[in-house]
Design an enzyme around this catalytic site. Structure first.
Site, PDB file in Angstrom:
ATOM      1  N   SER A 125     -13.023  -0.677  -2.568  1.00  0.00           N
ATOM      2  CA  SER A 125     -12.720  -1.786  -3.465  1.00  0.00           C
ATOM      3  C   SER A 125     -14.006  -2.291  -4.121  1.00  0.00           C
ATOM      4  CB  SER A 125     -12.009  -2.876  -2.658  1.00  0.00           C
ATOM      5  OG  SER A 125     -11.341  -3.784  -3.495  1.00  0.00           O
ATOM      6  N   ASP A 377      -2.165   2.637  -5.313  1.00  0.00           N
ATOM      7  CA  ASP A 377      -3.047   1.473  -5.378  1.00  0.00           C
ATOM      8  C   ASP A 377      -3.161   0.958  -6.809  1.00  0.00           C
ATOM      9  OD1 ASP A 377      -4.980  -0.420  -4.999  1.00  0.00           O
ATOM     10  OD2 ASP A 377      -6.634   1.023  -4.814  1.00  0.00           O
ATOM     11  N   HIS A 402      -4.443   1.129  -1.225  1.00  0.00           N
ATOM     12  CA  HIS A 402      -5.844   0.727  -1.409  1.00  0.00           C
ATOM     13  C   HIS A 402      -6.753   1.317  -0.311  1.00  0.00           C
ATOM     14  CE1 HIS A 402      -8.667  -1.610  -3.639  1.00  0.00           C
ATOM     15  NE2 HIS A 402      -8.884  -2.527  -2.723  1.00  0.00           N
TER      16      HIS A 402
END
Lengths: 443, 443
Positions: A125, A377, A402
């Site tokens: 991320s 995601d 994710h």
């Protein structure tokens, strides 16, 4: 660590937290895996990055998890860190990358045997963006980077602002019949119910809200909170029971969608079902007495810090049109965004800076970065999903949410994530081999 | 331009000066040559970088000369810019590079036809370091960089601290019989003469000093000023009459050394000859009535700004031992250096930062940088003088002083500088070709 790497007026320093594991580390031909911490408590990221632990032995690796400044316990101004925009002035990605560089230099200097070892940056991320950017800006520090679910292109006009919500919608569409339509219809139902005082009261009761709704502003807030819930579900739609943002069952969107299979119900019935769905996300453990619409995720994420970063460098345009996605239409309004930022933090965002400093789409002169993205995601819309060069490689995981690949191995892992991980390991081994080969050539 | 690219508390901006010439620019297959301005007035650098003008037609190039913040007219806080360390906080190489990035983006946005053109960074000396670092940190902004006489390794312990003065000495040794020995002996002669009041008086008269010497501190200052004169002569030992730091004859060290061919004279006779030598540097035009030991070079260089930079990031260790060089022995004393900085500017230098941020010797993962160095130039000791990879290339110019290759073509140019320039042009053309080839591939 210096509070300000890029100025000399203040000589102030602070303590940066990092975690270190050297159980499988080998001094001779080992390596150092360096997690570039993101917007939260590093212990929590450490516990949710099982991949590094799983490959430590194979790569003879020391594991380092570096906490990002202004998160967890790495607070440059202690409890005052968020009190004032003057204290927040040093919360930038550039300062964080400089922290990592200084920390690596420090570790290499102080840990016997670490000096001549290759370091690999890893992150997921925002941490994945930092891993990629770290390799771009400090290629002398790390031989390569694994950037998992890193939306480095979710800035400026590099991707359409609707791409994120479109993927969220797609996840729900695929997870159960009529699921995204049901959600699409729920917004109108809420609007209609919220028109009267008794409707507001009914809604508050039906959704088991901890604080009853009083006005249209509360209703807007409710809608935002519900939207965020669907978004978060899309992010953590993992194939097994997990506890990342919240404790959840396997394939949580499928579970949620069981309650959302009929878009044609009455407004009240629709909202009853929406409650059942939300309750999966917020009350899987069965402990919650009511739903609190001011919280959506774990408190391990530093929402204050991220709010500031989103108001300065990290300007990611989002929009919906209600046609390609299941949300209420909302355009990207930078002026409004900027005014909100100024109200909250006394700063104005600079939306073009990130692409200026990190290159936007033009990153082909860099090397040794693996970008991995799960197709489930929503962040993959702003990620690098196609190979750029031989050494700037994209790996996509069709069944992945994710940064699924960064999580610990699990019996329910889909084959595609196993393949992704083995490819990632292959790249990392290649970087390590290349490093040792060039070291030998020097001597 | 933002005063602070790396923080958001201040939204202050300032006007950065840049010069632009588009006489030979072609919109179709042209290029942009971007001079990364260094520690001085950009007009002066522009007038001393004839190379860019000489190649503009061949490269169909627009010329841009960007002034470095805190120099010339690009003062972020106007006349107050140097008054306080708070105002000086934004004088760093990182901010300067960010200025260049923002300026290039601005030019590409506002000049029709510039958008899809390759930019090449060029610079000499500190400007050469900036050109190289700009390509390293912003490779998406420039397709390559020509870094002339850029001592990017004169930091930390990357090169021996004595290398600079050794080259200065070598220049004098080669330029006339007994020349370096004579200078070597002059320090003792000064010391002996300065022991008495009458000696001080005699020295002040013999050297035609504007302000007479009064004490041993003045004598130390005199020695420093003389040393700096020899250093500057080494830097500008050009093969033709020139006016860079001072108006000078061709091969000025040879001229100077004519007066310095007898190291065995009496102290007084030696100093008479030293005066004749200094007079070449300070009074070639014959206009000076006396020599002012508080000045050594053109006022176009921003000595204040550089003094601050040397006290923060730009910590270059210098030392002499009087054996390998012609100077009085002086070791590198960082503590003393740091204390002086604190006294003068209220800041302490961070000697390891530059190598942390720009990679020290470990720069092999970058590409498309030509490092050129003159062998007469004392700065070449900290420069890149050997090829690192196929695209990180070193060019040495045996008869070259400080960035001779960047100067306008001249009938007295030695063959080696002509060869160097043609190699440089060849690399630049290759970068431009590669850029247009990859552009075509995209469409």
């Amino acid at each position: 660590i210096k509070v300000d790497h890029f100025g000399f007026t203040t000589d102030k320093t602070f303590k940066q937290r990092y975690l270190l594991a050297d159980e499988h580390w080998k001094k001779d031909d080992g390596s150092i895996l360096f997690y570039t911490g993101n917007e939260g408590d590093i212990v929590w990221f450490c516990n949710n990055t099982g991949f590094m632990w799983d490959v430590a032995e194979e790569l003879k690796a020391m594991l380092v998890f570096a906490e990002h400044r202004y998160y967890g316990e790495s607070l440059p101004f202690g409890n005052d860190s968020f009190k004032d925009s003057r204290y927040l002035n040093y919360l930038t990605s550039e300062q964080a990358l400089a922290d990592f560089a200084v920390l690596i230099k420090y570790l290499k200097r102080t840990i016997p045997g670490a000096k001549n070892q290759p370091v690999i940056a890893l992150g997921g991320s925002y941490g994945g963006m930092l891993a990629a950017w770290f390799r771009m800006k400090y290629p002398h520090m790390v031989v390569g980077a694994l950037a998992a679910s890193a939306p480095i292109w979710h800035f400026g006009n590099l991707v359409p602002c609707g791409v994120f919500m479109k993927i969220v919608t797609e996840d729900f569409r695929k997870s159960g019949p009529n699921c995204s339509e049901t959600i699409h219809n729920s917004w109108g139902a809420i609007t209609r119910l919220a028109r009267t005082g008794s409707g507001l009261h009914w809604l508050s009761e039906a959704l088991h809200l901890c604080t009853p709704l009083r006005n249209s502003q509360d209703v807007q807030h409710l809608k935002g909170w519900i939207s965020e819930t669907w978004i978060n579900l899309a992010m953590v739609d993992y194939p097994y029971e997990s506890n990342f943002l919240q404790p959840l069952p396997a394939w949580p969107i499928k579970v949620v969608c069981k309650y959302l299979n009929n878009p044609s119900l009455s407004d009240a019935q629709l909202l009853e079902n929406i409650f059942q769905a939300l309750n999966i996300y917020y009350n899987y453990s069965g402990q919650a007495r009511c739903l609190n619409i001011s919280e959506t995720t774990t408190s391990n994420l530093g929402t204050q810090g991220w709010s500031y970063q989103a108001c300065t460098e990290m300007v990611m345009p989002f929009c919906t049109n209600g046609i390609d996605d299941m949300f209420e239409p909302r355009s990207w309004n930078f002026r409004e965004y900027s005014d909100d930022c100024f109200k909250q933090w006394g700063v104005r965002p600079r939306p073009t800076w990130i692409t200026t400093v990190y290159g936007g789409r033009n990153i082909s002169s860099h090397s040794n970065i693996v970008f991995s993205n799960g197709e489930l995601d929503p962040w993959s819309g702003g990620g690098v999903t196609k190979d750029i060069t031989d050494t700037l490689v994209a790996i996509t995981i069709p069944e992945g949410a994710h940064h699924l690949d960064l999580r610990a191995r699990n019996a329910f892992d889909p084959t595609t994530v196993l393949l992704a991980r083995s490819l990632e390991v292959r790249h990392m081994k290649q970087w390590i081999r290349d490093f040792y080969a060039s070291q030998r050539k020097k001597h």
